[in-house]
Motif scaffolding. Structure first.
Motif, PDB file in Angstrom:
ATOM      1  N   GLY A  54       0.802  -1.217   0.000  1.00 13.14           N
ATOM      2  CA  GLY A  54       0.000   0.000   0.000  1.00 13.14           C
ATOM      3  C   GLY A  54       0.829   1.258   0.000  1.00 13.14           C
ATOM      4  N   GLU A  55       0.255   2.329   0.553  1.00 10.40           N
ATOM      5  CA  GLU A  55       0.885   3.639   0.481  1.00 10.40           C
ATOM      6  C   GLU A  55       1.856   3.907   1.623  1.00 10.40           C
ATOM      7  N   ASN A  56       2.056   2.973   2.525  1.00  6.14           N
ATOM      8  CA  ASN A  56       2.903   3.216   3.684  1.00  6.14           C
ATOM      9  C   ASN A  56       4.374   2.898   3.442  1.00  6.14           C
ATOM     10  N   THR A  57       4.762   2.676   2.218  1.00  7.93           N
ATOM     11  CA  THR A  57       6.160   2.372   1.947  1.00  7.93           C
ATOM     12  C   THR A  57       6.908   3.641   1.541  1.00  7.93           C
ATOM     13  N   VAL A  58       8.200   3.555   1.581  1.00  7.86           N
ATOM     14  CA  VAL A  58       9.083   4.631   1.160  1.00  7.86           C
ATOM     15  C   VAL A  58       9.869   4.092  -0.025  1.00  7.86           C
ATOM     16  N   ALA A  59       9.943   4.876  -1.095  1.00  3.66           N
ATOM     17  CA  ALA A  59      10.632   4.414  -2.306  1.00  3.66           C
ATOM     18  C   ALA A  59      12.092   4.071  -2.003  1.00  3.66           C
ATOM     19  N   PHE A  60      12.526   2.918  -2.492  1.00  2.00           N
ATOM     20  CA  PHE A  60      13.900   2.465  -2.281  1.00  2.00           C
ATOM     21  C   PHE A  60      14.873   3.487  -2.892  1.00  2.00           C
ATOM     22  N   PRO A  61      15.935   3.832  -2.176  1.00  2.00           N
ATOM     23  CA  PRO A  61      16.865   4.877  -2.663  1.00  2.00           C
ATOM     24  C   PRO A  61      17.903   4.337  -3.653  1.00  2.00           C
ATOM     25  N   HIS A  62      17.442   3.912  -4.814  1.00  2.00           N
ATOM     26  CA  HIS A  62      18.347   3.360  -5.827  1.00  2.00           C
ATOM     27  C   HIS A  62      19.463   4.347  -6.175  1.00  2.00           C
ATOM     28  N   HIS A  63      19.123   5.641  -6.208  1.00  2.00           N
ATOM     29  CA  HIS A  63      20.122   6.648  -6.575  1.00  2.00           C
ATOM     30  C   HIS A  63      21.283   6.694  -5.583  1.00  2.00           C
ATOM     31  N   LEU A  64      21.023   6.456  -4.314  1.00  2.00           N
ATOM     32  CA  LEU A  64      22.098   6.457  -3.320  1.00  2.00           C
ATOM     33  C   LEU A  64      23.040   5.267  -3.540  1.00  2.00           C
ATOM     34  N   TYR A  65      22.468   4.119  -3.861  1.00  2.00           N
ATOM     35  CA  TYR A  65      23.292   2.943  -4.135  1.00  2.00           C
ATOM     36  C   TYR A  65      24.060   3.113  -5.451  1.00  2.00           C
ATOM     37  N   SER A  66      23.468   3.780  -6.433  1.00  2.00           N
ATOM     38  CA  SER A  66      24.171   4.044  -7.689  1.00  2.00           C
ATOM     39  C   SER A  66      25.372   4.946  -7.446  1.00  2.00           C
ATOM     40  N   GLN A  67      25.171   5.985  -6.639  1.00  2.00           N
ATOM     41  CA  GLN A  67      26.286   6.878  -6.305  1.00  2.00           C
ATOM     42  C   GLN A  67      27.372   6.113  -5.560  1.00  2.00           C
ATOM     43  N   ALA A  68      26.973   5.286  -4.622  1.00  2.00           N
ATOM     44  CA  ALA A  68      27.951   4.521  -3.845  1.00  2.00           C
ATOM     45  C   ALA A  68      28.705   3.546  -4.744  1.00  2.00           C
ATOM     46  N   SER A  69      28.031   2.960  -5.710  1.00  2.00           N
ATOM     47  CA  SER A  69      28.700   1.981  -6.573  1.00  2.00           C
ATOM     48  C   SER A  69      29.744   2.638  -7.470  1.00  2.00           C
ATOM     49  N   ALA A  70      29.625   3.939  -7.696  1.00  2.00           N
ATOM     50  CA  ALA A  70      30.610   4.647  -8.509  1.00  2.00           C
ATOM     51  C   ALA A  70      31.754   5.208  -7.654  1.00  2.00           C
ATOM     52  N   ALA A  71      31.683   5.035  -6.358  1.00  2.00           N
ATOM     53  CA  ALA A  71      32.679   5.585  -5.439  1.00  2.00           C
ATOM     54  C   ALA A  71      33.883   4.654  -5.299  1.00  2.00           C
ATOM     55  N   SER A  72      34.849   5.105  -4.529  1.00  2.00           N
ATOM     56  CA  SER A  72      36.040   4.292  -4.265  1.00  2.00           C
ATOM     57  C   SER A  72      35.662   3.080  -3.420  1.00  2.00           C
ATOM     58  N   ALA A  73      36.557   2.109  -3.368  1.00  2.00           N
ATOM     59  CA  ALA A  73      36.309   0.902  -2.578  1.00  2.00           C
ATOM     60  C   ALA A  73      36.085   1.260  -1.109  1.00  2.00           C
ATOM     61  N   HIS A 134      20.691   8.378   5.896  1.00  2.68           N
ATOM     62  CA  HIS A 134      20.146   8.459   7.253  1.00  2.68           C
ATOM     63  C   HIS A 134      18.696   8.958   7.229  1.00  2.68           C
ATOM     64  N   MET A 135      18.432   9.971   6.426  1.00  2.00           N
ATOM     65  CA  MET A 135      17.073  10.517   6.337  1.00  2.00           C
ATOM     66  C   MET A 135      16.115   9.489   5.727  1.00  2.00           C
ATOM     67  N   PHE A 136      16.589   8.692   4.794  1.00  2.00           N
ATOM     68  CA  PHE A 136      15.752   7.640   4.229  1.00  2.00           C
ATOM     69  C   PHE A 136      15.288   6.691   5.337  1.00  2.00           C
ATOM     70  N   PHE A 137      16.205   6.243   6.181  1.00  2.00           N
ATOM     71  CA  PHE A 137      15.840   5.313   7.244  1.00  2.00           C
ATOM     72  C   PHE A 137      14.927   5.976   8.281  1.00  2.00           C
ATOM     73  N   LYS A 138      15.112   7.256   8.518  1.00  2.00           N
ATOM     74  CA  LYS A 138      14.204   7.964   9.432  1.00  2.00           C
ATOM     75  C   LYS A 138      12.795   8.025   8.842  1.00  2.00           C
ATOM     76  N   ARG A 139      12.708   8.308   7.525  1.00  2.00           N
ATOM     77  CA  ARG A 139      11.389   8.323   6.867  1.00  2.00           C
ATOM     78  C   ARG A 139      10.767   6.930   6.889  1.00  2.00           C
ATOM     79  N   LEU A 140      11.583   5.922   6.685  1.00  2.00           N
ATOM     80  CA  LEU A 140      11.089   4.546   6.728  1.00  2.00           C
ATOM     81  C   LEU A 140      10.494   4.254   8.101  1.00  2.00           C
ATOM     82  N   SER A 141      11.184   4.636   9.133  1.00  2.00           N
ATOM     83  CA  SER A 141      10.694   4.438  10.492  1.00  2.00           C
ATOM     84  C   SER A 141       9.397   5.202  10.728  1.00  2.00           C
ATOM     85  N   HIS A 142       9.378   6.449  10.325  1.00  2.00           N
ATOM     86  CA  HIS A 142       8.192   7.281  10.568  1.00  2.00           C
ATOM     87  C   HIS A 142       7.011   6.854   9.701  1.00  2.00           C
TER      88      HIS A 142
END
Length: 180
Positions: A54-73, A134-142
């Motif tokens: 339903g509507e109580n989910t928060v969209a998965f932050p794919h963009h954050l993982y994409s940025q992280a995957s382009a970062a250094s090890a 961090h804000m994503f997880f806070k929104r997920l909690s709320h």
């Protein structure tokens, strides 16, 4: 002259052994702990729950993982550490309505905390926390736990979301292994 060369080689060896690319724990233990955490998370599943998210989910932050995957090890490892710490913080909320056994949750948190601690030891310096993650997880909690009153259904949604994060974090660490 020989002493200078020896000192340079010694410094080079010390530097490379401290980098995340040569972290023995990632090479030898991360995969086992990752599989264990996913197995424990699966044991926590509420197989009786059939409701739609339903509507109580928060969209998965794919963009954050994409940025992280382009970062250094090292930055990939730091991001993964933060994901694991955020997951632990999420599961430390009131779970009295959840369907899982307390011992299973305790084992899950122990494994995830151990992963985070060991990965953190692979990072050469203290990395800045990703505020958007961090804000994503806070929104997920709320938005899920808070608005659904920490119900069993809310915890099942959280469990499913955490599974997606653990799988994505596992991919980040796997990319560190393949780049060695």
């Amino acid at each position: 002259m020989l002493t200078g060369v020896f000192c340079a080689l010694l410094l080079l060896c010390l530097y490379s052994s401290g980098s995340s690319l040569s972290c023995r724990w990632i090479d030898h233990k991360f995969r086992d702990y990752s599989e264990n955490s996913l197995d424990l998370l699966e044991m926590m599943a509420d197989h009786d729950s059939t409701e739609d998210a339903g509507e109580n989910t928060v969209a998965f932050p794919h963009h954050l993982y994409s940025q992280a995957s382009a970062a250094s090890a090292e930055d990939k490892v730091a991001f993964t550490v933060q994901v694991l710490r955020e997951v632990c913080a999420l599961f430390e909320e009131d779970d009295s309505s959840s369907s899982w056994e307390e011992k299973t949750l305790e084992n899950f948190l122990n494994v995830v905390n151990r992963q985070a601690d060991q990965l953190h030891s692979c990072i050469g310096s203290h990395k800045k926390r990703n505020r958007r993650l961090h804000m994503f997880f806070k929104r997920l909690s709320h938005n899920v736990l808070g608005q659904m009153g920490h119900s069993a259904r809310a915890w099942e949604l959280i469990r499913q979301e955490v599974r997606a994060h653990l799988l994505a974090a596992d991919q980040l660490v796997a990319s560190v292994l393949t780049s060695n």
